[in-house]
Design an enzyme around this catalytic site. Structure first.
Site, PDB file in Angstrom:
ATOM      1  CE  LYS A 187      -3.841   2.404   0.513  1.00 41.65           C
ATOM      2  NZ  LYS A 187      -3.538   3.652   1.170  1.00 41.65           N
ATOM      3  CD  GLU A 194      -3.198   8.091  -4.078  1.00 42.46           C
ATOM      4  OE1 GLU A 194      -3.161   8.973  -3.196  1.00 42.46           O
ATOM      5  OE2 GLU A 194      -3.765   6.988  -3.907  1.00 42.46           O
TER       6      GLU A 194
END
Length: 327
Positions: A187, A194
């Site tokens: 993550k 991102e």
């Protein structure tokens, strides 16, 4: 399947609601009671305290934490360690640093308590779209909690499996990535990527925004319709993505992004990703630059930084932090 959930903020509350709607009404606890009534109306069971939450669960108990990373989550884990029994499990679904997961897992194992770290992506849209889950910890506990992961995940979401790929839970939007810390490590890198993707969109639209600059030759000036271009690129373009969908949504609502200052926060994962790249001696030029761009955004603001801020608001409901005061 029975599960407890502590932390009912933007994501935790929606996750509890999604579980209840899919046949797994959780026992819930939150420091403030505001979310209780709405969740109880959907089948969740509010507890009167964290101790009460644990008492209401049947062994083997599982308590899922959706709390801010750092001291708040650390304190919750320490408290639960005194309330749970051997065979029970703690799940941290926040954005914890993966090395803290390794430490916690080892400490809890001495008392026979299992620990899972679950990187959770989906933002404020996860209630309807589902949550992409990146899981670390003991495989036997992951298998036991499979009904919970399956309920939270988006499922196939209409996306055809990759040709030649290996069928598995990844096609349903959740994956056991490895032992303790692996879920949050994946993550962490996800969020680092991102940062880079958001920065690329922001810079590209900033160039489009200034295509009519008086500094350019008159014949090369263009007054471009940014909302229309974003809408165009959503269809058939190689740069189409959910982030572009959100950019189009933000630009349609506020073409000049006047509702944003351009001050862009970083929540930790970008820094950790760059740190991991340094430790692994892996070049990460784009991700590093995207992180530093967020630092710079707190000094002066461009249209691109306003789009970055707008994107954070669209997918995660994040507001803009107040500028830091001198002195």
């Amino acid at each position: 399947m029975q599960i407890g959930m502590y932390g009912l903020g933007r994501m935790g509350g929606s996750m509890a609601r999604r579980l209840a709607r899919r046949g797994h009404p959780p026992v819930v606890w939150n420091i403030t009671p505001e979310p209780f009534a709405a969740l109880a109306a959907e089948g969740a069971v509010p507890a009167s305290s964290l101790t009460d939450l644990v008492t209401r669960l049947s062994p083997p108990r599982t308590v899922w934490l959706m709390l801010p990373a750092g001291p708040v989550t650390e304190g919750a884990v320490e408290t639960l360690a005194t309330l749970l029994s051997p065979g029970d499990a703690i799940v941290d679904g926040g954005n914890t640093f993966f090395k803290d997961d390794v430490r916690r897992s080892q400490a809890l194992a001495t008392d026979g308590i299992q620990y899972l770290d679950v990187g959770t992506s989906g933002g404020v849209w996860g209630l309807e779209r589902g949550y992409c889950l990146m899981i670390g910890g003991p495989r036997e506990v992951v298998l036991r909690l499979d009904p919970v992961f399956r309920a939270l995940a988006p499922g196939g979401a209409g996306i055809a499996p990759t040709e030649g790929g290996t069928p598995g839970s990844a096609e349903q939007g959740y994956l056991h990535c490895g032992p303790a810390g692996a879920g949050h490590f994946v993550k962490m890198v996800h969020n680092g990527i991102e940062y880079g993707l958001m920065q690329a969109y922001a810079e590209g639209f900033d160039i489009l925004r200034h295509a009519g600059s008086p500094a350019l030759p008159e014949a090369q000036r263009y007054d471009l319709d940014l909302p229309a271009i974003a809408e165009l690129w959503r269809r058939g373009s190689v740069v189409s993505s959910w982030l572009l969908d959100l950019a189009a949504r933000a630009l349609a609502a506020d073409p000049r992004l006047e509702g944003f200052t351009g001050r862009v926060e970083d929540s930790g994962e970008g820094r950790w990703t760059v740190q991991a790249a340094i430790e692994e001696a892996v070049p990460a030029d784009v991700l590093s630059a995207a992180l530093y761009a967020r630092f710079r955004s707190r000094q002066d603001h461009t249209f691109g930084e306003k789009l970055l801020s707008a994107l954070r608001h669209e997918f995660g409901g994040h507001g803009e932090a107040a500028p830091e005061k001198d002195g």
